[in-house]
Design a protein around this motif. Structure first.
Motif, PDB file in Angstrom:
ATOM      1  N   LEU A   1       0.851  -1.187   0.000  1.00 15.28           N
ATOM      2  CA  LEU A   1       0.000   0.000   0.000  1.00 15.28           C
ATOM      3  C   LEU A   1       0.888   1.239   0.000  1.00 15.28           C
ATOM      4  N   ALA A   2       0.771   2.057  -1.039  1.00 12.51           N
ATOM      5  CA  ALA A   2       1.441   3.348  -1.090  1.00 12.51           C
ATOM      6  C   ALA A   2       0.475   4.400  -0.553  1.00 12.51           C
ATOM      7  N   VAL A   3       0.877   5.092   0.503  1.00  9.73           N
ATOM      8  CA  VAL A   3       0.011   6.097   1.110  1.00  9.73           C
ATOM      9  C   VAL A   3       0.883   7.237   1.622  1.00  9.73           C
ATOM     10  N   GLY A   4       0.479   8.477   1.345  1.00 14.24           N
ATOM     11  CA  GLY A   4       1.293   9.614   1.764  1.00 14.24           C
ATOM     12  C   GLY A   4       2.668   9.546   1.134  1.00 14.24           C
ATOM     13  N   LYS A   5       3.694   9.539   1.995  1.00 14.20           N
ATOM     14  CA  LYS A   5       5.076   9.475   1.522  1.00 14.20           C
ATOM     15  C   LYS A   5       5.730   8.135   1.808  1.00 14.20           C
ATOM     16  N   VAL A   6       4.922   7.129   2.231  1.00 11.09           N
ATOM     17  CA  VAL A   6       5.503   5.834   2.589  1.00 11.09           C
ATOM     18  C   VAL A   6       4.846   4.699   1.823  1.00 11.09           C
ATOM     19  N   LEU A   7       5.502   3.549   1.856  1.00  8.60           N
ATOM     20  CA  LEU A   7       4.991   2.298   1.314  1.00  8.60           C
ATOM     21  C   LEU A   7       4.902   1.321   2.466  1.00  8.60           C
ATOM     22  N   LEU A   8       3.723   0.713   2.681  1.00 11.72           N
ATOM     23  CA  LEU A   8       3.507  -0.217   3.788  1.00 11.72           C
ATOM     24  C   LEU A   8       3.331  -1.627   3.261  1.00 11.72           C
ATOM     25  N   MET A   9       3.977  -2.603   3.933  1.00  6.69           N
ATOM     26  CA  MET A   9       3.838  -4.012   3.586  1.00  6.69           C
ATOM     27  C   MET A   9       3.982  -4.849   4.846  1.00  6.69           C
ATOM     28  N   GLY A  10       3.096  -5.835   5.008  1.00  5.74           N
ATOM     29  CA  GLY A  10       3.224  -6.782   6.103  1.00  5.74           C
ATOM     30  C   GLY A  10       4.104  -7.946   5.715  1.00  5.74           C
ATOM     31  N   ASP A  11       4.488  -8.800   6.699  1.00  9.08           N
ATOM     32  CA  ASP A  11       5.281  -9.982   6.383  1.00  9.08           C
ATOM     33  C   ASP A  11       4.717 -11.212   7.074  1.00  9.08           C
ATOM     34  N   ALA A  12       5.397 -12.351   6.896  1.00  9.62           N
ATOM     35  CA  ALA A  12       4.895 -13.627   7.397  1.00  9.62           C
ATOM     36  C   ALA A  12       4.960 -13.754   8.905  1.00  9.62           C
ATOM     37  N   GLN A  13       5.680 -12.886   9.581  1.00 14.63           N
ATOM     38  CA  GLN A  13       5.787 -12.942  11.039  1.00 14.63           C
ATOM     39  C   GLN A  13       4.969 -11.865  11.733  1.00 14.63           C
ATOM     40  N   GLY A  14       4.105 -11.181  10.989  1.00 15.24           N
ATOM     41  CA  GLY A  14       3.200 -10.213  11.595  1.00 15.24           C
ATOM     42  C   GLY A  14       3.748  -8.817  11.749  1.00 15.24           C
ATOM     43  N   TYR A  15       4.918  -8.538  11.153  1.00 15.35           N
ATOM     44  CA  TYR A  15       5.458  -7.182  11.188  1.00 15.35           C
ATOM     45  C   TYR A  15       4.895  -6.370  10.019  1.00 15.35           C
ATOM     46  N   VAL A  16       4.767  -5.070  10.231  1.00 15.82           N
ATOM     47  CA  VAL A  16       4.414  -4.145   9.162  1.00 15.82           C
ATOM     48  C   VAL A  16       5.593  -3.196   8.979  1.00 15.82           C
ATOM     49  N   HIS A  17       6.094  -3.124   7.745  1.00 13.30           N
ATOM     50  CA  HIS A  17       7.284  -2.336   7.430  1.00 13.30           C
ATOM     51  C   HIS A  17       6.881  -1.114   6.617  1.00 13.30           C
ATOM     52  N   ALA A  18       7.509   0.017   6.923  1.00 11.13           N
ATOM     53  CA  ALA A  18       7.263   1.255   6.189  1.00 11.13           C
ATOM     54  C   ALA A  18       8.542   1.704   5.501  1.00 11.13           C
ATOM     55  N   PHE A  19       8.448   1.936   4.185  1.00  8.63           N
ATOM     56  CA  PHE A  19       9.568   2.406   3.382  1.00  8.63           C
ATOM     57  C   PHE A  19       9.277   3.830   2.914  1.00  8.63           C
ATOM     58  N   ALA A  20      10.301   4.654   2.849  1.00 13.72           N
ATOM     59  CA  ALA A  20      10.151   5.971   2.243  1.00 13.72           C
ATOM     60  C   ALA A  20       9.976   5.795   0.740  1.00 13.72           C
ATOM     61  N   GLN A  21       8.921   6.372   0.183  1.00 19.27           N
ATOM     62  CA  GLN A  21       8.684   6.222  -1.243  1.00 19.27           C
ATOM     63  C   GLN A  21       9.806   6.843  -2.078  1.00 19.27           C
ATOM     64  N   ALA A  22      10.437   7.871  -1.557  1.00 19.91           N
ATOM     65  CA  ALA A  22      11.435   8.600  -2.347  1.00 19.91           C
ATOM     66  C   ALA A  22      12.691   7.791  -2.612  1.00 19.91           C
ATOM     67  N   ASN A  23      13.143   7.008  -1.586  1.00 18.42           N
ATOM     68  CA  ASN A  23      14.440   6.335  -1.745  1.00 18.42           C
ATOM     69  C   ASN A  23      14.470   4.891  -1.248  1.00 18.42           C
ATOM     70  N   GLY A  24      13.357   4.371  -0.726  1.00 12.22           N
ATOM     71  CA  GLY A  24      13.316   2.989  -0.268  1.00 12.22           C
ATOM     72  C   GLY A  24      13.862   2.761   1.121  1.00 12.22           C
ATOM     73  N   GLU A  25      14.276   3.815   1.805  1.00 12.93           N
ATOM     74  CA  GLU A  25      14.786   3.674   3.172  1.00 12.93           C
ATOM     75  C   GLU A  25      13.671   3.187   4.093  1.00 12.93           C
ATOM     76  N   MET A  26      13.998   2.239   4.994  1.00  9.86           N
ATOM     77  CA  MET A  26      13.022   1.774   5.961  1.00  9.86           C
ATOM     78  C   MET A  26      12.901   2.797   7.085  1.00  9.86           C
ATOM     79  N   VAL A  27      11.696   3.336   7.252  1.00  8.45           N
ATOM     80  CA  VAL A  27      11.515   4.460   8.169  1.00  8.45           C
ATOM     81  C   VAL A  27      10.684   4.112   9.402  1.00  8.45           C
ATOM     82  N   ALA A  28      10.050   2.931   9.419  1.00  9.67           N
ATOM     83  CA  ALA A  28       9.274   2.533  10.604  1.00  9.67           C
ATOM     84  C   ALA A  28       8.931   1.057  10.521  1.00  9.67           C
ATOM     85  N   ARG A  29       8.647   0.486  11.688  1.00  7.16           N
ATOM     86  CA  ARG A  29       8.212  -0.906  11.764  1.00  7.16           C
ATOM     87  C   ARG A  29       7.355  -1.090  13.014  1.00  7.16           C
TER      88      ARG A  29
END
Length: 388
Positions: free
Chosen positions: A326-354
Motif C-alpha cells: 500500500l502506497a500512502v502519503g510518503k511511505v509504502l507499507l507491507m506486512g510480512d509472514a511474522q506479523g510485522y508491518v514495514h514502512a519504506f520511504a517512497q522517495a528512496n526505499g529507506e526503511m523508516v518505521a516498523r
C-alpha cells in the motif's frame, strides 16, 4: 536430481489444470538441494520516524490457509473468517455493528457496497446479507472460488476457478450475465484480484500474462492486454499468470505477472507505456510518480510510472514473504509472514518505521481510510492505526 526434476514435470503435466503457488515454490526449493535458501533475513534495527498509534482492535477469526481481506464501504469495515464468521465493524470505534454466522466454511470474502455483503463458501455457495446482517439469498456457482468478490453497480461479481466470471443481481442473487475465459493448460490455483473502478468496470488479471477490463453491467470484455508472455520449456517455467490485483492512480494502471513482467499503461485503452522483466504474485501499488512491488525474494522495487526506470530497490527483507503493498502519503507499507508491518520511504526505499501487528502472517494489503491504516492478519486480528 535431474531424474527427480523430470519426474516432477511429468506428474505436473498429468495433474489438474490448476496448482498451488506454495506447492510449486516448495517443490522447486526442495530440488535446489538446500532448504536454507528460503531462510528469512534477520530484521535490522529501525528508528521509527513516525508512530502508528492503535485506535481500536478486534478479531473476526482465523483465515487459516485462505487469503481474506477486509473491505471498507461507507463508514464500516466488513470482514470474515474461514469458519464462517461475517462481521460489520464501525470504522470509527471498532465496535461490531452485527455478526452473521454463515452455515458453511468460507474460502473468500467479504465483498460489500454497504448495502449487500457477500462471502463464498468452500463449496462454491455465495451467501448474501443485507445491511442489518440478515441473509437475503444464497446461490451456488458450482465451482471453487478463491477470488475476493466485488459488489458494485447493483451487481455481485464472482470469479470461479473454472475461469467463469458471474454477475449476480445484488438484491436477488439472480444471474445477470456470465463471461467465460478459455481454460489454460496450466495455471496458478490462487485468487485472482479484481479492481473495481467506480460502478462501471473491473480490471483483473488472467492466466498467460494478460489482464483486462470487464463491464460490470453486462460482463462484456472492454479491452485485454498482454503484460508478459510464457517462456521456457516446462509448464512450471511457462507459468506467468497475472494473479494479483492491478493498481490504478489517475489514468495510469499497472499490473505484474508471476515469472513475467511488470508494466503500466493507459486505463482507458489498456495500451502499455512500458514493461520490464519482473515476477510477483503480491501485486503493485502506485503513487502519482512511481509503482511499487515486491518479488518472490521479498526485494521491494520502485519504478517510475512514466517510463519504467528503476528508482530504487530494497533487499533488507529477503525471504520474509512480504504481502500486498500500500502506497500512502510518503511511505509504502507491507506486512510480512511474522506479523510485522514495514514502512519504506517512497522517495528512496529507506526503511523508516516498523510495528508488530501480531504473530500471524499479513498477506492482505493495508487499507488507508479516513486518516486510519487498517491491517488484518491471517489470524483474524483487525486493528486501526493512526499515523503520528
Amino acid at each position: 536430481m535431474t531424474v527427480k526434476i523430470k519426474a516432477m514435470k511429468r506428474l505436473l503435466r498429468l495433474a489438474s489444470t490448476t496448482i498451488l503457488v506454495g506447492v510449486v515454490a516448495t517443490a522447486l526449493i526442495a530440488c535446489s538441494g538446500s532448504s536454507r535458501v528460503r531462510k528469512p533475513s534477520e530484521l535490522a534495527a529501525v528508528t521509527n520516524q513516525f508512530d502508528m498509534q492503535q485506535v481500536w482492535s478486534t478479531s473476526v477469526g482465523s483465515s487459516e490457509g485462505f487469503n481474506f481481506h477486509p473491505i471498507v464501504a461507507g463508514d464500516a469495515v466488513y470482514a470474515a473468517s474461514h469458519r464462517g464468521n461475517l462481521a460489520k465493524i464501525d470504522l470509527a470505534t471498532g465496535n461490531k455493528v452485527w455478526e452473521a454466522s454463515v452455515p458453511e466454511r468460507l474460502s473468500i470474502g467479504p465483498g460489500s457496497d454497504g448495502r449487500t455483503t457477500v462471502a463464498v463458501s468452500t463449496r462454491g455457495t455465495v451467501y448474501a446479507y443485507d445491511d442489518t446482517g440478515k441473509q437475503i439469498w444464497k446461490v451456488s456457482v458450482s465451482s471453487e472460488v478463491l477470488s475476493e468478490p466485488i459488489v458494485a453497480g447493483g451487481v455481485v461479481i464472482v470469479r470461479a476457478l473454472d475461469n467463469r466470471f458471474i454477475g449476480l443481481d445484488a438484491q436477488t442473487g439472480v444471474r445477470k450475465w456470465i463471461y467465460q475465459r478459455q481454460q489454460s493448460a496450466l495455471s496458478l490455483r490462487v485468487g485472482y484480484g479484481m479492481l473495481a473502478i467506480g460502478n462501471e468496470v473491473i480490471v483483473t488479471g488472467f492466466a498467460g500474462g494478460r489482464f483486462g477490463m470487464i463491464a460490470i453491467a453486462n460482463g462484456g470484455l472492454v479491452w485485454e492486454t498482454p503484460v508478459s508472455f510464457p517462456k521456457g520449456f516446462s509448464e512450471i517455467e511457462r507459468l506467468n499468470d497475472v494473479t494479483a490485483k492491478p493498481s490504478m492512480e489517475g489514468d495510469i494502471i499497472c499490473a505484474v505477472s508471476y515469472q513475467g513482467r511488470i508494466g503500466c499503461g493507459q486505463a482507458r485503452t489498456g495500451n502499455l507505456l512500458w514493461f520490464k522483466d519482473y515476477s510477483s504474485y503480491t501485486g503493485t501499488s502506485q503513487s502519482t510518480e512511481m509503482v511499487f512491488s515486491a518479488n518472490e525474494k521479498s526485494h521491494v522495487t520502485a519504478f517510475a510510472t512514466k517510463d519504467g526506470t528503476q528508482v530504487w530497490e530494497n533487499t533488507q527483507l529477503t525471504f520474509r514473504d512480504l504481502g500486498e503493498p500500500l502506497a500512502v502519503g510518503k511511505v509504502l507499507l507491507m506486512g510480512d509472514a511474522q506479523g510485522y508491518v514495514h514502512a519504506f520511504a517512497q522517495a528512496n526505499g529507506e526503511m523508516v518505521a516498523r510495528i508488530r501487528h501480531d504473530s500471524n502472517k499479513i498477506s492482505a494489503a493495508p487499507i488507508a481510510v479516513g486518516g486510519l491504516i487498517l491491517i488484518q492478519s491471517q489470524g483474524g486480528k483487525i486493528t486501526a492505526y493512526s499515523p503520528k
